[in-house]
Design a protein around this motif. Structure first.
Motif, PDB file in Angstrom:
ATOM      1  N   GLU A 154     -21.792  -6.974  13.468  1.00  0.00           N
ATOM      2  CA  GLU A 154     -23.027  -7.192  14.219  1.00  0.00           C
ATOM      3  C   GLU A 154     -23.404  -8.675  14.264  1.00  0.00           C
ATOM      4  N   TRP A 155     -23.519  -9.214  15.477  1.00  0.00           N
ATOM      5  CA  TRP A 155     -23.886 -10.614  15.639  1.00  0.00           C
ATOM      6  C   TRP A 155     -25.382 -10.845  15.405  1.00  0.00           C
ATOM      7  N   ASP A 156     -26.214  -9.886  15.754  1.00  0.00           N
ATOM      8  CA  ASP A 156     -27.665 -10.039  15.626  1.00  0.00           C
ATOM      9  C   ASP A 156     -28.054  -9.923  14.150  1.00  0.00           C
ATOM     10  N   GLN A 157     -28.375 -11.066  13.529  1.00  0.00           N
ATOM     11  CA  GLN A 157     -28.633 -11.089  12.092  1.00  0.00           C
ATOM     12  C   GLN A 157     -29.989 -10.492  11.714  1.00  0.00           C
ATOM     13  N   THR A 158     -30.816 -10.197  12.696  1.00  0.00           N
ATOM     14  CA  THR A 158     -32.130  -9.610  12.411  1.00  0.00           C
ATOM     15  C   THR A 158     -32.198  -8.126  12.740  1.00  0.00           C
ATOM     16  N   LYS A 159     -31.160  -7.574  13.286  1.00  0.00           N
ATOM     17  CA  LYS A 159     -31.163  -6.173  13.687  1.00  0.00           C
ATOM     18  C   LYS A 159     -31.147  -5.267  12.450  1.00  0.00           C
ATOM     19  N   PRO A 160     -32.043  -4.293  12.383  1.00  0.00           N
ATOM     20  CA  PRO A 160     -32.004  -3.350  11.251  1.00  0.00           C
ATOM     21  C   PRO A 160     -30.723  -2.517  11.293  1.00  0.00           C
ATOM     22  N   LEU A 161     -30.049  -2.431  10.166  1.00  0.00           N
ATOM     23  CA  LEU A 161     -28.815  -1.661  10.076  1.00  0.00           C
ATOM     24  C   LEU A 161     -28.960  -0.651   8.941  1.00  0.00           C
ATOM     25  N   HIS A 162     -28.487   0.555   9.168  1.00  0.00           N
ATOM     26  CA  HIS A 162     -28.714   1.634   8.219  1.00  0.00           C
ATOM     27  C   HIS A 162     -27.512   1.933   7.320  1.00  0.00           C
ATOM     28  N   ALA A 182     -24.827  -2.763   5.841  1.00  0.00           N
ATOM     29  CA  ALA A 182     -25.570  -3.830   6.517  1.00  0.00           C
ATOM     30  C   ALA A 182     -24.986  -5.216   6.227  1.00  0.00           C
ATOM     31  N   ARG A 210     -21.487  -5.714   7.851  1.00  0.00           N
ATOM     32  CA  ARG A 210     -21.518  -5.798   9.305  1.00  0.00           C
ATOM     33  C   ARG A 210     -22.136  -7.110   9.787  1.00  0.00           C
ATOM     34  N   ARG A 211     -23.227  -7.518   9.146  1.00  0.00           N
ATOM     35  CA  ARG A 211     -23.883  -8.767   9.563  1.00  0.00           C
ATOM     36  C   ARG A 211     -23.000  -9.979   9.273  1.00  0.00           C
TER      37      ARG A 211
END
Length: 224
Positions: free
Chosen positions: A129-137, A140, A143-144
């Motif tokens: 995941e490129w978006d470092q502020t996106k909530p990940l369940h 995390a 992926r970040r």
């Protein structure tokens, strides 16, 4: 093609070295490693093992030894849970990869024959995941941080005015070792696991041929 394999003693990296030896498309391998490789691999006439302790730095003498390389297969990293903390994981996954990319772009690319490209193939992971502020369940940190590495590598390639440095990020799902048992292979089908030899051959294919996509998802890797 002459290639660099970084992370030559891990599951993916060691398989990459073996598959490079077997590949007619690869003429030479520089295996970057903190420790010697098994004799059956290290003694191959195709392989030069370069012992390297600090993947954050690339001294001139090491870069001189790598002269002529046209690709790097980067297999250093893993999952965040394999490291003592997220900061250490980020150093290994992001800082090391970006340091290598910058060094190879500056020192190796200018000396390639005219028209030759250098391809940096980064073994990332599914759901990076490129978006470092996106909530990940789930997963995390993994992926970040993998996403941060991907983004940083792509930014290096985009800033290259010569357009001779290409970055490809492969996103395998679970990776099955060659000796995985029936139960592991059966459960692996539930999440699209890829065999490590299949993955290694796919990464080599990307290094040799490139890809129409910069991000290569697991389904594309399975199709290679």
């Amino acid at each position: 093609m002459k290639v660099i394999v970084a992370g030559s003693t891990g599951l993916v990296g060691s398989t990459l070295v073996r598959q490079c030896i077997a590949s007619d498309s690869v003429s030479h391998v520089w295996a970057l490693s903190r420790r010697p490789l098994p004799d059956a691999v290290g003694d191959s006439p195709k392989v030069d093992v370069l012992l390297h302790d600090d993947y954050a730095t690339y001294p001139p003498e090491l870069l001189a030894d790598l002269a002529g390389a046209e690709a790097c297969l980067w297999a250093i990293g893993g999952r965040a849970t394999q490291f003592p903390d997220a900061a250490t994981y980020e150093k290994v996954q992001v800082d090391y990869a970006l340091a290598a990319a910058k060094a190879f772009l500056a020192a190796l690319v200018p000396h390639l024959p005219e028209g030759k490209l250098f391809r940096f193939v980064f073994c990332s992971g599914k759901f990076a995941e490129w978006d470092q502020t996106k909530p990940l369940h789930f997963m995390a940190d993994t992926r970040r941080i993998k996403g941060k590495a991907e983004q940083g590598l792509c930014e290096i390639a985009d800033a290259d005015t010569t357009k001779r440095f290409e970055v490809y990020c492969a996103r395998p799902s679970g990776i099955l070792p060659a000796d995985a048992g029936f139960a592991s292979r059966l459960s692996g089908k539930l999440y699209g696991a890829i065999g490590v030899d299949h993955l290694a051959k796919g990464l080599i294919h990307i290094a040799v041929e490139g890809s129409k996509d910069r991000i290569i998802e697991n389904e594309q890797l399975l199709a290679l």
